[in-house]
Design a protein around this motif. Structure first.
Motif, mmCIF file in Angstrom:
data_model
loop_
_atom_site.group_PDB
_atom_site.id
_atom_site.type_symbol
_atom_site.label_atom_id
_atom_site.label_comp_id
_atom_site.label_asym_id
_atom_site.label_seq_id
_atom_site.Cartn_x
_atom_site.Cartn_y
_atom_site.Cartn_z
ATOM 1 N N ASP A 33 4.574 -3.085 -9.775
ATOM 2 C CA ASP A 33 3.919 -3.492 -11.021
ATOM 3 C C ASP A 33 3.243 -4.851 -10.864
ATOM 4 N N LEU A 76 0.800 -1.221 0.000
ATOM 5 C CA LEU A 76 0.000 0.000 0.000
ATOM 6 C C LEU A 76 0.836 1.276 0.000
ATOM 7 N N ASP A 124 4.848 1.664 -4.873
ATOM 8 C CA ASP A 124 4.248 1.382 -6.175
ATOM 9 C C ASP A 124 4.926 0.171 -6.808
ATOM 10 N N ILE A 159 -5.617 -5.034 -0.070
ATOM 11 C CA ILE A 159 -4.970 -4.396 -1.213
ATOM 12 C C ILE A 159 -6.034 -3.942 -2.208
ATOM 13 N N ARG A 160 -7.002 -4.801 -2.470
ATOM 14 C CA ARG A 160 -8.036 -4.495 -3.460
ATOM 15 C C ARG A 160 -8.932 -3.326 -3.036
ATOM 16 N N LYS A 208 -7.764 -0.621 -1.985
ATOM 17 C CA LYS A 208 -6.998 0.600 -2.275
ATOM 18 C C LYS A 208 -6.368 0.612 -3.668
ATOM 19 N N LYS A 209 -5.948 -0.561 -4.147
ATOM 20 C CA LYS A 209 -5.179 -0.618 -5.387
ATOM 21 C C LYS A 209 -5.623 -1.790 -6.257
ATOM 22 N N HIS A 210 -5.219 -1.700 -7.543
ATOM 23 C CA HIS A 210 -5.549 -2.761 -8.491
ATOM 24 C C HIS A 210 -4.284 -3.388 -9.070
ATOM 25 N N THR A 211 -3.205 -3.364 -8.289
ATOM 26 C CA THR A 211 -1.952 -3.979 -8.708
ATOM 27 C C THR A 211 -2.177 -5.464 -9.006
#
Length: 223
Positions: free
Chosen positions: A46, A41, A44, A66-67, A69-72
């Motif tokens: 990939d 979180l 950054d 994680i999902r 907050k982010k879509h990594t």
């Protein structure tokens, strides 16, 4: 490209990090779920390689947070290899699933496949009839009704909507939504479609998700 390895076995974490760095990736490691979530979180990445069985926070809980907050892209690593285990992991938001023990060559191939996925289109909202799909906020509505979907349900709906009017085979859906080639006798797509249909169609008079017998599924307004 930067990859985060969340793996509680030090030897495995070191092995993965060394292999990825030899393949010209930058790689960081975390040995428990709590540390892994913090790095995921706050930095950054990939791609994230995420073990399911972790101390502090298990992998599925880490994935869930994680999902939010982010879509990594996330590749799950686990010794659990039943179809149901795969379904649970993918429904929780994983992009791919690799069972232990695995060959490093396969891991590297899956990593590269995930990283090759095309960037998102400039289109941010998709519509079919009265259904609106906000790709940025990952929200779905039919009329004034908000529909809550899991990450994999959203990915499935996005694929069907982007190709509305086209009949998509089960093999096509698995390769594009999960990037995994399941055995033809598994029913993962049928189960996923059934759950999606329950949410986007069952409460509404106009049905949008249709089965084409012997071929696959199509999303379209037939009213």
């Amino acid at each position: 490209m930067r990859i985060l390895i969340i793996e509680d076995e030090p030897k495995m974490a070191s092995y993965l990090r060394k292999g990825l760095m030899e393949a010209s990736f930058q790689a960081d490691t975390a040995l428990d779920g709590k540390e892994g979530l913090f790095l995921a979180l706050s930095e950054d990445y990939d791609l994230i390689l995420l073990d399911v069985m972790l101390p502090e926070l298990d992998g599925l809980e880490v994935l869930k947070r994680i999902r939010e907050k982010k879509h990594t892209p996330v590749l799950l690593l686990t010794a659990r290899d039943t179809v149901q285990d795969k379904v649970v992991g993918l429904e929780s938001g994983a992009d791919d699933y690799l069972s232990k023990p695995f060959a490093y060559a396969e891991l590297l191939a899956r990593v590269r496949a995930l990283l090759r996925r095309p960037a998102q289109s400039s289109v941010t909202v998709l519509c079919v009839s009265d259904m609106e799909i906000d790709l940025v906020r990952r929200r779905v509505r039919r009329g004034n009704v908000r529909i809550e979907l899991t990450a994999q349900e959203f990915a499935l709906l996005k694929l069907l909507t982007e190709r509305q009017g086209e009949v998509l085979t089960r093999a096509f859906v698995t390769s594009h939504v999960w990037d995994i080639n399941f055995d033809s006798d598994t029913n993962i797509v049928d189960v996923a479609v059934k759950r999606l249909r329950t949410k986007i169609d069952s409460p509404f008079e106009n049905k949008l998700l249709h089965t084409v017998r012997g071929m696959g599924y199509v999303l379209e307004d037939r009213a």
